[in-house]
Motif scaffolding. Sequence first.
Motif, PDB file in Angstrom:
ATOM      1  N   ALA A 252      -6.077  -8.134   4.154  1.00 12.61           N
ATOM      2  CA  ALA A 252      -6.445  -7.275   5.215  1.00 12.61           C
ATOM      3  C   ALA A 252      -7.457  -7.922   6.292  1.00 12.61           C
ATOM      4  CB  ALA A 252      -7.066  -6.042   4.328  1.00 12.61           C
TER       5      ALA A 252
ATOM      6  N   TYR B 109       0.874  -1.228   0.063  1.00 14.71           N
ATOM      7  CA  TYR B 109      -0.082  -0.016  -0.199  1.00 14.71           C
ATOM      8  C   TYR B 109       0.650   1.270  -0.073  1.00 14.71           C
ATOM      9  CZ  TYR B 109      -4.264  -2.087   0.346  1.00 14.71           C
ATOM     10  OH  TYR B 109      -5.574  -2.877   0.014  1.00 14.71           O
TER      11      TYR B 109
ATOM     12  N   GLY C 127      -3.282   4.209   5.556  1.00 14.42           N
ATOM     13  CA  GLY C 127      -3.839   2.670   6.030  1.00 14.42           C
ATOM     14  C   GLY C 127      -2.628   1.779   6.453  1.00 14.42           C
TER      15      GLY C 127
ATOM     16  N   LEU D 152     -11.634  -0.049   1.301  1.00  8.28           N
ATOM     17  CA  LEU D 152     -11.188   0.567   0.188  1.00  8.28           C
ATOM     18  C   LEU D 152     -11.110  -0.621  -1.145  1.00  8.28           C
ATOM     19  CD1 LEU D 152      -9.422   3.268  -0.679  1.00  8.28           C
ATOM     20  CD2 LEU D 152      -7.623   1.642  -0.389  1.00  8.28           C
TER      21      LEU D 152
ATOM     22  N   GLY E 174      -1.125   3.047   9.564  1.00 11.06           N
ATOM     23  CA  GLY E 174      -1.906   2.585  10.450  1.00 11.06           C
ATOM     24  C   GLY E 174      -1.727   1.193  10.930  1.00 11.06           C
ATOM     25  N   LEU E 175      -1.404   0.304  10.068  1.00  4.93           N
ATOM     26  CA  LEU E 175      -0.789  -1.070  10.242  1.00  4.93           C
ATOM     27  C   LEU E 175       0.186  -1.331  10.897  1.00  4.93           C
ATOM     28  CD1 LEU E 175      -1.783  -2.744   6.888  1.00  4.93           C
ATOM     29  CD2 LEU E 175      -2.962  -2.762   8.929  1.00  4.93           C
TER      30      LEU E 175
ATOM     31  N   LEU F  93      -4.973   7.643   1.163  1.00  2.99           N
ATOM     32  CA  LEU F  93      -5.766   6.951   1.993  1.00  2.99           C
ATOM     33  C   LEU F  93      -5.084   5.730   2.277  1.00  2.99           C
ATOM     34  CD1 LEU F  93      -9.494   7.463   1.207  1.00  2.99           C
ATOM     35  CD2 LEU F  93      -8.116   8.032   3.337  1.00  2.99           C
ATOM     36  N   GLU F  94      -4.398   5.069   1.048  1.00  2.00           N
ATOM     37  CA  GLU F  94      -3.677   3.801   1.160  1.00  2.00           C
ATOM     38  C   GLU F  94      -2.164   4.290   1.914  1.00  2.00           C
ATOM     39  OE1 GLU F  94      -2.801   2.720  -2.765  1.00  2.00           O
ATOM     40  OE2 GLU F  94      -4.883   2.131  -3.240  1.00  2.00           O
TER      41      GLU F  94
ATOM     42  N   ALA G  30      -7.168   0.325  10.675  1.00  2.00           N
ATOM     43  CA  ALA G  30      -6.788   0.668   9.589  1.00  2.00           C
ATOM     44  C   ALA G  30      -6.806  -0.472   8.493  1.00  2.00           C
ATOM     45  CB  ALA G  30      -5.125   0.729   9.647  1.00  2.00           C
ATOM     46  N   ALA G  31      -6.678  -1.960   9.073  1.00  2.00           N
ATOM     47  CA  ALA G  31      -7.035  -2.946   8.255  1.00  2.00           C
ATOM     48  C   ALA G  31      -8.412  -3.181   7.696  1.00  2.00           C
ATOM     49  CB  ALA G  31      -6.560  -4.251   8.988  1.00  2.00           C
TER      50      ALA G  31
ATOM     51  N   GLY H  25     -10.449  -0.690   7.140  1.00  2.00           N
ATOM     52  CA  GLY H  25     -10.438   0.556   6.229  1.00  2.00           C
ATOM     53  C   GLY H  25      -9.855   0.048   4.941  1.00  2.00           C
ATOM     54  N   LEU H  26      -8.917  -0.683   4.880  1.00  7.24           N
ATOM     55  CA  LEU H  26      -8.275  -1.227   3.581  1.00  7.24           C
ATOM     56  C   LEU H  26      -9.153  -2.167   2.902  1.00  7.24           C
ATOM     57  CD1 LEU H  26      -4.537  -1.371   4.665  1.00  7.24           C
ATOM     58  CD2 LEU H  26      -5.564   0.381   3.112  1.00  7.24           C
TER      59      LEU H  26
END
Length: 119
Positions: free
Chosen positions: A109, A16, A56, A83, A59-60, A52-53, A76-77, A79-80
């Motif tokens: 994810a 990502y 994310g 996405l 955030g991981l 956003l990627e 975050a996961a 959210g991915l």
Amino acid sequence: MNIAYWIVAGLLALFYIYSGAMKVIRSRDRLRPMMAWVDRIPLPAVRALGALEILGATGLILPPLTGTAAWLAPAAALGLVLLQIGAIAVHLTGEDRRITLNVGLIATAAVTAWLATIW
């Protein structure tokens, strides 16, 4: 499970960060050979998706690494995952119907979100 999380989350974050950076930095002409859908989406939206990627991926990695706000990693996961669900919708509405990578990213994810909740 901690080692499994770092392997899966690390690989997902690398993907990502690379993909997001390309969307943020490259022009539409340079993205077109890899992403046929960029002509149907406004360029600011493509840049926002890239951002956003990157967020994310961050955030991981950062919350588990620092030990603060551990709830951000599964968020975050997930959210991915969302996405990629949107990405599948975009692919299926256009001529580009290759969604195998998107399905694989959803699965990865989701596994990352699960691993983030059990460590």
